[in-house]
Write an enzyme that holds these catalytic residues in place. Structure first.
Site, short mmCIF file in Angstrom:
data_model
loop_
_atom_site.label_atom_id
_atom_site.label_comp_id
_atom_site.label_asym_id
_atom_site.label_seq_id
_atom_site.Cartn_x
_atom_site.Cartn_y
_atom_site.Cartn_z
N THR A 1 0.82 -1.21 0.00
CA THR A 1 0.00 0.00 0.00
C THR A 1 0.86 1.26 0.00
OG1 THR A 1 -1.75 -1.16 1.18
CG2 THR A 1 -1.84 1.24 1.21
N HIS B 1 7.21 -8.53 11.06
CA HIS B 1 6.41 -7.86 10.02
C HIS B 1 5.66 -8.89 9.16
CE1 HIS B 1 6.11 -3.75 7.88
NE2 HIS B 1 5.04 -4.49 7.58
N GLU C 1 13.89 -2.13 9.85
CA GLU C 1 13.65 -3.53 9.51
C GLU C 1 14.56 -3.96 8.38
OE1 GLU C 1 8.87 -3.46 10.70
OE2 GLU C 1 9.48 -3.37 8.58
N ARG D 1 2.99 1.02 11.98
CA ARG D 1 4.34 1.16 11.44
C ARG D 1 5.33 1.39 12.57
NH1 ARG D 1 2.88 -1.04 7.64
NH2 ARG D 1 2.89 -0.44 5.44
#
Length: 308
Positions: free
Chosen positions: A72, A283, A261, A233
């Site tokens: 997204t 994640h 990450e 997030r």
């Protein structure tokens, strides 16, 4: 049409055969910044999840027509440069609502029911030595009747609120944008949500309004026993402050996202002594088998509709 997929590893073991019907497909499991230049040569369509596509990449590849983001967020593509070059950029949304909502409760149940402790108790064969039929060393709680605060009432936040209500929770929410005021559940300010809620779940994007939204001062406002979950997030929570709070306050934290990450080897969460108060997943909340299949179909459809 020549299509290149730059980071297939982010899609796991998903079936990618749908792309074979759309053109000549080249697949790379991972692509680092130095490899991007050579791998874009001659390609008309690029599919990327997290690989960065810069203005220079576009300038060097005038044949490039379409950038498909298999996610997204669009922050890995220079949108202004794409617009100036006449390159269409398409992302996908709405594919992971159920997956992320389910993962929210997965993190919650591990913490509120202390599942990891009891699993370890069995693994170490301690139940075999018990003088009675049960073992209730760690207290666990029901969520019915708890006050649940949702931070960011987008599609995922709304679904989590619906599920929390089904479990008998009293739900409220805080709008990070300040624009969302059409919900059927009560809207409260951040301080009220932090100080009154037993469970708090974050489903916000990272932006100017949410960066470091939860820091040391905000963590001090949490009520004893509160559980705070981040499914939005990394960067929304100050992770150093959270690590300290987990060892000094009666709170619990579950997160699927971090500010950097993959996770850094020296991350402060590795130093938390009260390990039973923390659950971290890498994640994966977005990535159920069904969500990934939906994601791939939406990317494929973006290519089909562009080709028409």
């Amino acid at each position: 049409m020549k299509i290149v997929l730059l980071d297939a590893l982010t899609l796991g073991d998903s079936d990618l055969s749908v792309f074979d019907t759309l053109g000549e497909l080249t697949v790379y499991q991972t692509t680092d910044a130095k490899q991007t230049v050579e791998r874009l040569v001659g390609q008309e369509v690029v599919i990327t999840n997290k690989v960065v596509i810069t203005a220079q990449h576009m300038a060097d590849n005038p044949q490039l027509k379409l950038i498909c983001i298999s996610a997204t967020g669009t922050n890995n593509v220079d949108l202004e440069a794409a617009n100036a070059a006449g390159i269409e950029v398409k992302n996908v949304s709405g594919y992971s609502t159920e997956s992320v909502s389910q993962a929210t409760f997965s993190l919650l149940f591990q913490l509120i029911h202390q599942s990891r402790y009891y699993d370890q108790y069995i693994t170490e064969k301690k139940w075999c030595e018990s003088p009675v039929f049960t073992h209730i060393e760690r207290s666990f709680f029901e969520i019915k009747g708890k006050r649940w605060g949702v931070i960011a009432m987008g599609e995922i936040g709304q679904r989590v609120a619906q599920l929390a209500s089904a479990f008998g929770c009293d739900v409220c929410y805080y709008s990070t944008s300040g624009k969302n005021s059409q919900q059927s559940i009560p809207q409260v300010d951040l301080q009220t949500l932090l100080s009154e809620c037993d469970v708090i779940s974050i489903h916000a994007p990272l932006n100017a309004q949410t960066e470091n939204l939860i820091g040391a001062e905000e963590l001090q406002q949490l009520k004893p026993g509160a559980i705070i979950l981040n499914l939005g997030r990394g960067g929304i929570i100050d992770e150093s402050a959270m690590a300290t709070a987990l060892d000094t306050q009666d709170i619990y934290h579950g997160t699927d996202v971090l500010a950097v990450e993959p996770m850094l080897a020296e991350h402060p969460y590795f130093s938390v002594k009260a390990e039973h108060r923390l659950v971290v997943t890498p994640h994966t909340a977005w990535a159920s088998v069904e969500a990934r299949a939906s994601l791939i179909e939406k990317v494929a459809n973006n290519i089909r509709t562009f080709s028409v």
